[in-house]
Design an enzyme around this catalytic site. Sequence first.
Site, short mmCIF file in Angstrom:
data_model
loop_
_atom_site.label_atom_id
_atom_site.label_comp_id
_atom_site.label_asym_id
_atom_site.label_seq_id
_atom_site.Cartn_x
_atom_site.Cartn_y
_atom_site.Cartn_z
N HIS A 19 -0.48 2.30 -2.76
CA HIS A 19 -0.82 2.17 -4.18
C HIS A 19 -0.81 3.54 -4.86
O HIS A 19 -0.32 3.70 -5.98
CB HIS A 19 -2.24 1.60 -4.35
CG HIS A 19 -2.41 0.17 -3.94
ND1 HIS A 19 -3.39 -0.24 -3.08
CD2 HIS A 19 -1.73 -0.95 -4.28
CE1 HIS A 19 -3.33 -1.55 -2.90
NE2 HIS A 19 -2.31 -2.01 -3.62
N LYS A 43 -10.47 -15.37 -4.37
CA LYS A 43 -9.74 -14.66 -3.33
C LYS A 43 -10.64 -14.14 -2.21
O LYS A 43 -10.15 -13.69 -1.18
CB LYS A 43 -8.98 -13.46 -3.94
CG LYS A 43 -7.62 -13.80 -4.47
CD LYS A 43 -6.52 -13.73 -3.40
CE LYS A 43 -5.85 -12.39 -3.34
NZ LYS A 43 -4.61 -12.32 -2.64
N ARG A 92 7.80 -2.98 -1.73
CA ARG A 92 7.95 -2.47 -0.37
C ARG A 92 9.24 -3.06 0.19
O ARG A 92 10.29 -2.97 -0.40
CB ARG A 92 6.73 -2.83 0.47
CG ARG A 92 5.50 -2.03 0.09
CD ARG A 92 4.27 -2.65 0.64
NE ARG A 92 4.17 -4.03 0.18
CZ ARG A 92 3.16 -4.84 0.41
NH1 ARG A 92 2.15 -4.42 1.12
NH2 ARG A 92 3.15 -6.06 -0.07
N SER A 130 -2.87 -3.85 1.81
CA SER A 130 -4.33 -3.90 1.95
C SER A 130 -4.71 -4.88 3.04
O SER A 130 -5.61 -4.64 3.84
CB SER A 130 -4.97 -4.32 0.62
OG SER A 130 -4.68 -3.40 -0.39
#
Length: 165
Positions: A19, A43, A92, A130
């Site tokens: 990030h 979430k 990515r 993450s």
Amino acid sequence: MINKTAIYPGFFDPITNGHISIVSRALKIFDKLIIAILKNPQKNPLFTVEERIHMINQSIKTEGNVEVDTFDGLLVDYAVKKESNVVIRGLRALSDFEYEFQMALINRKLNRNIQSIFLMTDYKWFYTSSTIIKEAASFGGDISGLVPKVVNQKLKEKFGYAKKT
Ligand code: PNS
């Protein structure tokens, strides 16, 4: 430099070096960046919004050109509220593409004025996320070098591998 504000949205649960790579790249193009954390209780995040804000603030050296904020609801509505029409997303490997393509198109359908811009993170963090970092940390894996020091410490605390600071 484009004299503009861009929004960098995400969960940042927690912020990673990937990030941070995107933040520094975005600041080479835009003169202000708003890191916008989605508040989505569904979430089931590892870190509270306050913890995530704290870790971002500790990890990013700003010269007043980065704002850390939270939002809920539609991203495009938040962008309008913040008077920005640019959304930054990091890319990515190939696996990101399908989801990002879908998001960019639905956002465009919802508001044609909002442009999505994709920046590639440094190759060193191409394989990280993450989620995968949290998994490694949960089993006591060494994730130093993948996250800022403050995040490494907080992950150790969360998973009981370190004393609380
Ligand atoms: O960290 P992530 O998972 O890559 O972030 C995803 C995020 C927060 C950018 C995305 O879920 C989002 O923008 N959510 C807000 C709701 C929204 O506008 N969704 C897209 C149109 S339905």
